[in-house]
Structure formats: C-alpha cells, structure tokens
Design a protein around this motif. Structure first.
Motif, PDB file in Angstrom:
ATOM      1  N   PRO A  34       0.480  -0.859   0.378  1.00  0.00           N
ATOM      2  CA  PRO A  34       0.248  -0.213  -0.098  1.00  0.00           C
ATOM      3  C   PRO A  34       1.194   1.384   0.093  1.00  0.00           C
ATOM      4  O   PRO A  34       2.017   1.461   0.409  1.00  0.00           O
ATOM      5  CB  PRO A  34      -1.109   0.163   1.017  1.00  0.00           C
ATOM      6  CG  PRO A  34      -0.378  -1.287   1.833  1.00  0.00           C
ATOM      7  CD  PRO A  34       0.771  -1.886   1.262  1.00  0.00           C
TER       8      PRO A  34
ATOM      9  N   PRO B 226      -1.324   8.564  -0.104  1.00  0.00           N
ATOM     10  CA  PRO B 226      -1.800   8.516  -1.333  1.00  0.00           C
ATOM     11  C   PRO B 226      -2.252   9.531  -1.343  1.00  0.00           C
ATOM     12  O   PRO B 226      -2.266  11.268   0.047  1.00  0.00           O
ATOM     13  CB  PRO B 226      -3.157   8.062  -0.472  1.00  0.00           C
ATOM     14  CG  PRO B 226      -3.263   7.461   0.215  1.00  0.00           C
ATOM     15  CD  PRO B 226      -1.326   7.693   0.647  1.00  0.00           C
TER      16      PRO B 226
ATOM     17  N   LEU C  37      -8.857   9.459   2.447  1.00  0.00           N
ATOM     18  CA  LEU C  37      -9.599   8.554   2.315  1.00  0.00           C
ATOM     19  C   LEU C  37     -11.109   8.728   2.592  1.00  0.00           C
ATOM     20  O   LEU C  37     -12.082   8.391   1.421  1.00  0.00           O
ATOM     21  CB  LEU C  37      -9.779   6.961   3.973  1.00  0.00           C
ATOM     22  CG  LEU C  37     -10.393   6.768   3.564  1.00  0.00           C
ATOM     23  CD1 LEU C  37     -10.510   5.582   2.564  1.00  0.00           C
ATOM     24  CD2 LEU C  37     -10.797   5.321   4.889  1.00  0.00           C
TER      25      LEU C  37
ATOM     26  N   TRP D  39      -7.387  -0.192  -1.046  1.00  0.00           N
ATOM     27  CA  TRP D  39      -6.755   1.153  -0.482  1.00  0.00           C
ATOM     28  C   TRP D  39      -5.239   1.259  -1.793  1.00  0.00           C
ATOM     29  O   TRP D  39      -4.535   0.154  -2.414  1.00  0.00           O
ATOM     30  CB  TRP D  39      -5.807   1.095   1.063  1.00  0.00           C
ATOM     31  CG  TRP D  39      -4.537   2.228   1.309  1.00  0.00           C
ATOM     32  CD1 TRP D  39      -3.261   2.153   0.473  1.00  0.00           C
ATOM     33  CD2 TRP D  39      -4.959   3.059   1.998  1.00  0.00           C
ATOM     34  NE1 TRP D  39      -2.940   3.284   1.682  1.00  0.00           N
ATOM     35  CE2 TRP D  39      -4.194   3.572   2.316  1.00  0.00           C
ATOM     36  CE3 TRP D  39      -6.526   3.613   2.360  1.00  0.00           C
ATOM     37  CZ2 TRP D  39      -3.712   4.981   3.010  1.00  0.00           C
ATOM     38  CZ3 TRP D  39      -6.579   4.144   3.716  1.00  0.00           C
ATOM     39  CH2 TRP D  39      -5.386   5.384   3.671  1.00  0.00           C
TER      40      TRP D  39
ATOM     41  N   THR E 142      -1.935   0.511  -3.871  1.00  0.00           N
ATOM     42  CA  THR E 142      -0.776   0.541  -3.632  1.00  0.00           C
ATOM     43  C   THR E 142       0.377   0.292  -4.841  1.00  0.00           C
ATOM     44  O   THR E 142       0.049   1.173  -6.001  1.00  0.00           O
ATOM     45  CB  THR E 142      -0.632  -1.198  -4.108  1.00  0.00           C
ATOM     46  OG1 THR E 142      -1.062  -1.544  -5.512  1.00  0.00           O
ATOM     47  CG2 THR E 142      -2.340  -1.607  -3.475  1.00  0.00           C
TER      48      THR E 142
ATOM     49  N   TRP F 257      -8.100   3.847  -5.667  1.00  0.00           N
ATOM     50  CA  TRP F 257      -8.675   3.783  -4.924  1.00  0.00           C
ATOM     51  C   TRP F 257      -9.901   2.510  -5.471  1.00  0.00           C
ATOM     52  O   TRP F 257     -10.201   3.029  -6.828  1.00  0.00           O
ATOM     53  CB  TRP F 257      -9.268   4.905  -4.218  1.00  0.00           C
ATOM     54  CG  TRP F 257      -8.630   5.982  -3.734  1.00  0.00           C
ATOM     55  CD1 TRP F 257      -7.324   6.418  -4.214  1.00  0.00           C
ATOM     56  CD2 TRP F 257      -8.144   5.455  -1.823  1.00  0.00           C
ATOM     57  NE1 TRP F 257      -6.988   7.213  -2.720  1.00  0.00           N
ATOM     58  CE2 TRP F 257      -7.343   6.285  -1.692  1.00  0.00           C
ATOM     59  CE3 TRP F 257      -8.485   4.709  -1.119  1.00  0.00           C
ATOM     60  CZ2 TRP F 257      -7.051   6.829  -0.369  1.00  0.00           C
ATOM     61  CZ3 TRP F 257      -7.909   4.657   0.207  1.00  0.00           C
ATOM     62  CH2 TRP F 257      -7.642   5.754   0.716  1.00  0.00           C
TER      63      TRP F 257
ATOM     64  N   ASP G  16      -5.368   7.896  -8.506  1.00  0.00           N
ATOM     65  CA  ASP G  16      -5.118   8.694  -7.032  1.00  0.00           C
ATOM     66  C   ASP G  16      -4.318  10.276  -6.931  1.00  0.00           C
ATOM     67  O   ASP G  16      -4.088  10.553  -6.291  1.00  0.00           O
ATOM     68  CB  ASP G  16      -4.034   7.978  -6.182  1.00  0.00           C
ATOM     69  CG  ASP G  16      -4.025   8.203  -4.640  1.00  0.00           C
ATOM     70  OD1 ASP G  16      -4.767   8.799  -3.749  1.00  0.00           O
ATOM     71  OD2 ASP G  16      -1.974   8.377  -4.264  1.00  0.00           O
TER      72      ASP G  16
END
Length: 130
Positions: A6, A10, A14, A35, A37, A43, A60
């Motif tokens: 992950p 990011p 979230l 999540w 990676t 996402w 992201d």
C-alpha cells in the motif's frame, strides 16, 4: 511472488475518495475500500446495490472517479464457499456441516476417555505380572 504494497501517503485522503465514489454510487451502502498500492495507484470503493456489488475506481493522482465493472459472482470460489458455510443451501446440508464441525470435538473427548480407562486396566495388568 511479490505482493502489492500500500502507498504510504496517497494523494487523495480516504474520506475524499469515498465521497467521490459515493457520488457515482447513488447512495448505496458502502461495502469495502481497497487502498491504492504501488502496483495500482487507484482507490477501489465497492458499494452494495441490491444483490450486486457496484465498484468505483478513483485515480489517486488526478482524483477522477469512474465506474468499475463488477466482478462476476459465480465460479469455483463461490461454489466452495457455499459448500463450506452452507450459504443458500438447504437445512439438511447445514446440518451435515454442523456435524462435521462437532465431530472432531466428540472424537477428542472419547479419545481422552479411552486413554484414561486404558491406564486403569494396564496398571492392573502390570500389578498382576509383578
């Protein structure tokens, strides 16, 4: 095989990613969030709409949200799950699964009882021989 790691930080938080996905999902209840990676910096937010999951991918880096195709619900994995937990199976099959879970405990208890009783007659036999 190397697994995806992950992202530590990011670009999209979230709550922002879920908010953008919720706008496309139309108020369906949230089911899961994947999540971003190092292999896929997107996402993946899944919502439960009726009996079919609805996926939304959020890039992201740009924050763009697109509807993702839903994964097929059939296949070997679904069939194995049905066999092992009894989902959508009849009462008879669920009873068989219950017995399969109880049986090892019953065998363990009877094994201890047999071992305990065998200690007694083996001790008597050793005493008679001596």
């Amino acid at each position: 095989m190397m697994r995806a790691k992950p992202l530590a930080k990011p670009a999209q938080p979230l709550d922002v990613a879920i908010g953008k996905a919720r706008a496309l999902a139309g108020g369906a209840p949230l089911r899961s969030v994947a999540w971003p990676t190092d292999l896929s910096a997107d996402w993946t937010v899944t919502f439960a709409r009726g009996g079919t999951p609805v996926g939304v991918k959020i890039a992201d880096d740009t924050g763009g949200a697109t509807a993702a195709p839903a994964r097929p619900q059939g296949g070997v994995a679904r069939w194995m799950r049905r066999i092992h937990d009894g989902t959508d199976m009849g009462a008879l099959w669920q009873f068989v699964i219950f017995l399969g879970g109880i049986l090892p405990a019953v065998l363990a208890v009877t094994g201890v009882i047999m071992w305990w009783r065998a200690r007694g007659w083996k001790a008597e036999l050793a005493a008679r021989r001596a």
